[in-house]
Design a protein around this motif. Structure first.
Motif, PDB file in Angstrom:
ATOM      1  N   THR A  50       0.807  -1.218   0.000  1.00  0.00           N
ATOM      2  CA  THR A  50       0.000   0.000   0.000  1.00  0.00           C
ATOM      3  C   THR A  50       0.846   1.276   0.000  1.00  0.00           C
ATOM      4  OG1 THR A  50      -0.176   0.024   2.414  1.00  0.00           O
ATOM      5  CG2 THR A  50      -1.897  -1.156   1.188  1.00  0.00           C
ATOM      6  N   GLY A  51       2.140   1.139   0.150  1.00  0.00           N
ATOM      7  CA  GLY A  51       3.030   2.294   0.085  1.00  0.00           C
ATOM      8  C   GLY A  51       3.380   2.701  -1.340  1.00  0.00           C
ATOM      9  N   ARG A  52       2.956   1.895  -2.300  1.00  0.00           N
ATOM     10  CA  ARG A  52       3.276   2.161  -3.713  1.00  0.00           C
ATOM     11  C   ARG A  52       1.978   2.351  -4.485  1.00  0.00           C
ATOM     12  NH1 ARG A  52       7.372  -2.569  -5.127  1.00  0.00           N
ATOM     13  NH2 ARG A  52       7.720  -1.345  -6.998  1.00  0.00           N
ATOM     14  N   ARG A  53       1.487   3.587  -4.509  1.00  0.00           N
ATOM     15  CA  ARG A  53       0.180   3.880  -5.116  1.00  0.00           C
ATOM     16  C   ARG A  53       0.258   4.684  -6.402  1.00  0.00           C
ATOM     17  NH1 ARG A  53      -3.544   5.119   0.187  1.00  0.00           N
ATOM     18  NH2 ARG A  53      -3.232   3.080   1.114  1.00  0.00           N
ATOM     19  N   ILE A  54       1.443   5.129  -6.765  1.00  0.00           N
ATOM     20  CA  ILE A  54       1.572   5.909  -8.000  1.00  0.00           C
ATOM     21  C   ILE A  54       1.940   4.952  -9.122  1.00  0.00           C
ATOM     22  CG2 ILE A  54       2.820   7.746  -9.182  1.00  0.00           C
ATOM     23  CD1 ILE A  54       3.262   9.013  -6.396  1.00  0.00           C
ATOM     24  N   PRO A  55       1.058   4.803 -10.110  1.00  0.00           N
ATOM     25  CA  PRO A  55       1.316   3.823 -11.170  1.00  0.00           C
ATOM     26  C   PRO A  55       2.528   4.181 -12.018  1.00  0.00           C
ATOM     27  CG  PRO A  55      -0.795   4.924 -11.524  1.00  0.00           C
ATOM     28  CD  PRO A  55      -0.189   5.504 -10.303  1.00  0.00           C
ATOM     29  N   ASN A  56       3.278   3.129 -12.387  1.00  0.00           N
ATOM     30  CA  ASN A  56       4.346   3.308 -13.360  1.00  0.00           C
ATOM     31  C   ASN A  56       4.130   2.283 -14.467  1.00  0.00           C
ATOM     32  OD1 ASN A  56       5.317   0.889 -12.354  1.00  0.00           O
ATOM     33  ND2 ASN A  56       7.024   1.797 -11.284  1.00  0.00           N
ATOM     34  N   ASP A  57       4.813   2.442 -15.547  1.00  0.00           N
ATOM     35  CA  ASP A  57       4.584   1.621 -16.727  1.00  0.00           C
ATOM     36  C   ASP A  57       4.796   0.139 -16.439  1.00  0.00           C
ATOM     37  OD1 ASP A  57       3.580   2.055 -19.215  1.00  0.00           O
ATOM     38  OD2 ASP A  57       5.522   2.149 -20.214  1.00  0.00           O
ATOM     39  N   GLY A  58       3.758  -0.642 -16.647  1.00  0.00           N
ATOM     40  CA  GLY A  58       3.856  -2.080 -16.537  1.00  0.00           C
ATOM     41  C   GLY A  58       3.532  -2.667 -15.184  1.00  0.00           C
TER      42      GLY A  58
ATOM     43  N   PRO B  76      -0.411  15.775 -16.919  1.00  0.00           N
ATOM     44  CA  PRO B  76      -0.813  15.006 -15.751  1.00  0.00           C
ATOM     45  C   PRO B  76      -0.639  13.504 -16.013  1.00  0.00           C
ATOM     46  CG  PRO B  76      -2.766  15.632 -16.956  1.00  0.00           C
ATOM     47  CD  PRO B  76      -1.583  16.272 -17.663  1.00  0.00           C
ATOM     48  N   LEU B  77      -0.572  12.728 -14.918  1.00  0.00           N
ATOM     49  CA  LEU B  77      -0.369  11.289 -15.043  1.00  0.00           C
ATOM     50  C   LEU B  77      -1.650  10.632 -15.559  1.00  0.00           C
ATOM     51  CD1 LEU B  77       1.466   8.855 -14.741  1.00  0.00           C
ATOM     52  CD2 LEU B  77       0.809   8.723 -12.332  1.00  0.00           C
ATOM     53  N   LEU B  78      -1.596  10.230 -16.819  1.00  0.00           N
ATOM     54  CA  LEU B  78      -2.721   9.575 -17.484  1.00  0.00           C
ATOM     55  C   LEU B  78      -2.305   8.141 -17.774  1.00  0.00           C
ATOM     56  CD1 LEU B  78      -5.545  10.004 -18.869  1.00  0.00           C
ATOM     57  CD2 LEU B  78      -4.255  10.427 -20.977  1.00  0.00           C
ATOM     58  N   VAL B  79      -3.132   7.184 -17.362  1.00  0.00           N
ATOM     59  CA  VAL B  79      -2.799   5.775 -17.537  1.00  0.00           C
ATOM     60  C   VAL B  79      -3.879   5.065 -18.341  1.00  0.00           C
ATOM     61  CG1 VAL B  79      -1.422   5.623 -15.431  1.00  0.00           C
ATOM     62  CG2 VAL B  79      -3.872   5.128 -15.324  1.00  0.00           C
ATOM     63  N   GLU B  80      -3.465   3.955 -18.931  1.00  0.00           N
ATOM     64  CA  GLU B  80      -4.403   3.078 -19.631  1.00  0.00           C
ATOM     65  C   GLU B  80      -4.396   1.740 -18.907  1.00  0.00           C
ATOM     66  OE1 GLU B  80      -5.428   1.327 -24.072  1.00  0.00           O
ATOM     67  OE2 GLU B  80      -3.561   2.384 -23.746  1.00  0.00           O
TER      68      GLU B  80
ATOM     69  N   ILE C 258      -6.350   3.831  -5.978  1.00  0.00           N
ATOM     70  CA  ILE C 258      -5.325   2.792  -6.054  1.00  0.00           C
ATOM     71  C   ILE C 258      -4.932   2.393  -4.644  1.00  0.00           C
ATOM     72  CG2 ILE C 258      -2.987   2.226  -6.823  1.00  0.00           C
ATOM     73  CD1 ILE C 258      -3.444   4.211  -9.150  1.00  0.00           C
ATOM     74  N   VAL C 259      -5.141   1.118  -4.321  1.00  0.00           N
ATOM     75  CA  VAL C 259      -4.823   0.593  -2.991  1.00  0.00           C
ATOM     76  C   VAL C 259      -3.326   0.390  -2.862  1.00  0.00           C
ATOM     77  CG1 VAL C 259      -5.215  -1.317  -1.389  1.00  0.00           C
ATOM     78  CG2 VAL C 259      -7.072  -0.533  -2.875  1.00  0.00           C
ATOM     79  N   GLY C 260      -2.680  -0.092  -3.937  1.00  0.00           N
ATOM     80  CA  GLY C 260      -1.248  -0.322  -3.927  1.00  0.00           C
ATOM     81  C   GLY C 260      -0.824  -1.231  -5.062  1.00  0.00           C
ATOM     82  N   ARG C 261       0.479  -1.463  -5.123  1.00  0.00           N
ATOM     83  CA  ARG C 261       1.051  -2.293  -6.195  1.00  0.00           C
ATOM     84  C   ARG C 261       1.153  -3.752  -5.744  1.00  0.00           C
ATOM     85  NH1 ARG C 261       5.942  -1.028 -10.253  1.00  0.00           N
ATOM     86  NH2 ARG C 261       6.043  -3.094 -11.178  1.00  0.00           N
ATOM     87  N   VAL C 262       0.826  -4.642  -6.665  1.00  0.00           N
ATOM     88  CA  VAL C 262       0.973  -6.082  -6.395  1.00  0.00           C
ATOM     89  C   VAL C 262       2.453  -6.407  -6.446  1.00  0.00           C
ATOM     90  CG1 VAL C 262       0.434  -8.412  -7.210  1.00  0.00           C
ATOM     91  CG2 VAL C 262      -1.301  -6.605  -7.358  1.00  0.00           C
ATOM     92  N   VAL C 263       2.973  -6.980  -5.339  1.00  0.00           N
ATOM     93  CA  VAL C 263       4.394  -7.323  -5.270  1.00  0.00           C
ATOM     94  C   VAL C 263       4.637  -8.831  -5.282  1.00  0.00           C
ATOM     95  CG1 VAL C 263       5.094  -5.155  -4.169  1.00  0.00           C
ATOM     96  CG2 VAL C 263       4.419  -7.105  -2.750  1.00  0.00           C
ATOM     97  N   ASN C 264       3.583  -9.609  -5.079  1.00  0.00           N
ATOM     98  CA  ASN C 264       3.722 -11.064  -5.117  1.00  0.00           C
ATOM     99  C   ASN C 264       2.327 -11.678  -5.179  1.00  0.00           C
ATOM    100  OD1 ASN C 264       4.816 -13.608  -5.129  1.00  0.00           O
ATOM    101  ND2 ASN C 264       5.889 -13.402  -3.194  1.00  0.00           N
ATOM    102  N   VAL C 265       2.290 -12.968  -5.499  1.00  0.00           N
ATOM    103  CA  VAL C 265       1.033 -13.711  -5.548  1.00  0.00           C
ATOM    104  C   VAL C 265       1.212 -15.002  -4.768  1.00  0.00           C
ATOM    105  CG1 VAL C 265      -0.645 -14.830  -7.053  1.00  0.00           C
ATOM    106  CG2 VAL C 265       0.498 -12.761  -7.824  1.00  0.00           C
ATOM    107  N   LEU C 266       0.254 -15.289  -3.896  1.00  0.00           N
ATOM    108  CA  LEU C 266       0.228 -16.550  -3.168  1.00  0.00           C
ATOM    109  C   LEU C 266      -0.784 -17.443  -3.877  1.00  0.00           C
ATOM    110  CD1 LEU C 266       0.120 -15.132   0.457  1.00  0.00           C
ATOM    111  CD2 LEU C 266       2.119 -15.767  -0.891  1.00  0.00           C
ATOM    112  N   VAL C 267      -0.314 -18.581  -4.364  1.00  0.00           N
ATOM    113  CA  VAL C 267      -1.159 -19.483  -5.146  1.00  0.00           C
ATOM    114  C   VAL C 267      -1.736 -20.540  -4.195  1.00  0.00           C
ATOM    115  CG1 VAL C 267      -1.190 -21.109  -7.068  1.00  0.00           C
ATOM    116  CG2 VAL C 267       0.280 -19.090  -7.157  1.00  0.00           C
ATOM    117  N   PRO C 268      -3.050 -20.818  -4.345  1.00  0.00           N
ATOM    118  CA  PRO C 268      -3.668 -21.799  -3.439  1.00  0.00           C
ATOM    119  C   PRO C 268      -3.100 -23.189  -3.624  1.00  0.00           C
ATOM    120  CG  PRO C 268      -5.233 -21.100  -5.142  1.00  0.00           C
ATOM    121  CD  PRO C 268      -3.970 -20.304  -5.327  1.00  0.00           C
TER     122      PRO C 268
END
Length: 120
Positions: free
Chosen positions: A51-59, A83-87, A110-120
């Motif tokens: 949640t500390g990373r809320r500003i989108p960057n490319d990709g 201004p920061l415009l994203v698609e 924006i809640v935050g950036r996904v940094v990992n995925v836990l797979v069931p």
């Protein structure tokens, strides 16, 4: 049973902290309920969101809260910086990737950036 249900979010956050550059308490886990980012984010898995990373960057893939409170995930492609415009881009080939949905980043919850995925 999910990892956070077994250990608790504080234990999961503490276990992940050595692997990521984030401050304590800035990690949230969200269940992946939407197929728009499959295979990157598998349905039924859990996204680890910084949640500390809320500003989108490319990709980057980000968790975004809708007006109804639901959380969806999108990869953002930067269109302009000021201004920061994203698609919003979806990884699932069943969804049209270049849907042209462009929005000012400041208008997104924006809640935050996904940094990992836990797979069931």
């Amino acid at each position: 049973m999910r990892l956070r249900d077994t250990l608790g979010i504080d234990a999961v956050s503490a276990a992940l902290q050595p692997f990521y550059d984030y401050a304590a308490g800035e990690i949230i886990l969200f269940e992946i309920k939407n197929e728009n980012m499959v295979p990157t984010l598998p349905l039924g898995g859990e996204a680890v969101v910084d949640t500390g990373r809320r500003i989108p960057n490319d990709g980057g893939v980000y968790a975004v809260r809708s007006s109804t409170g639901e959380v969806a995930f999108y990869r953002f492609s930067v269109v302009t910086l000021s201004p920061l415009l994203v698609e919003a881009v979806r990884d699932n080939p069943l969804y049209w990737r270049g849907d042209g949905q462009r929005i000012l980043a400041e208008e997104l919850d924006i809640v935050g950036r996904v940094v990992n995925v836990l797979v069931p």
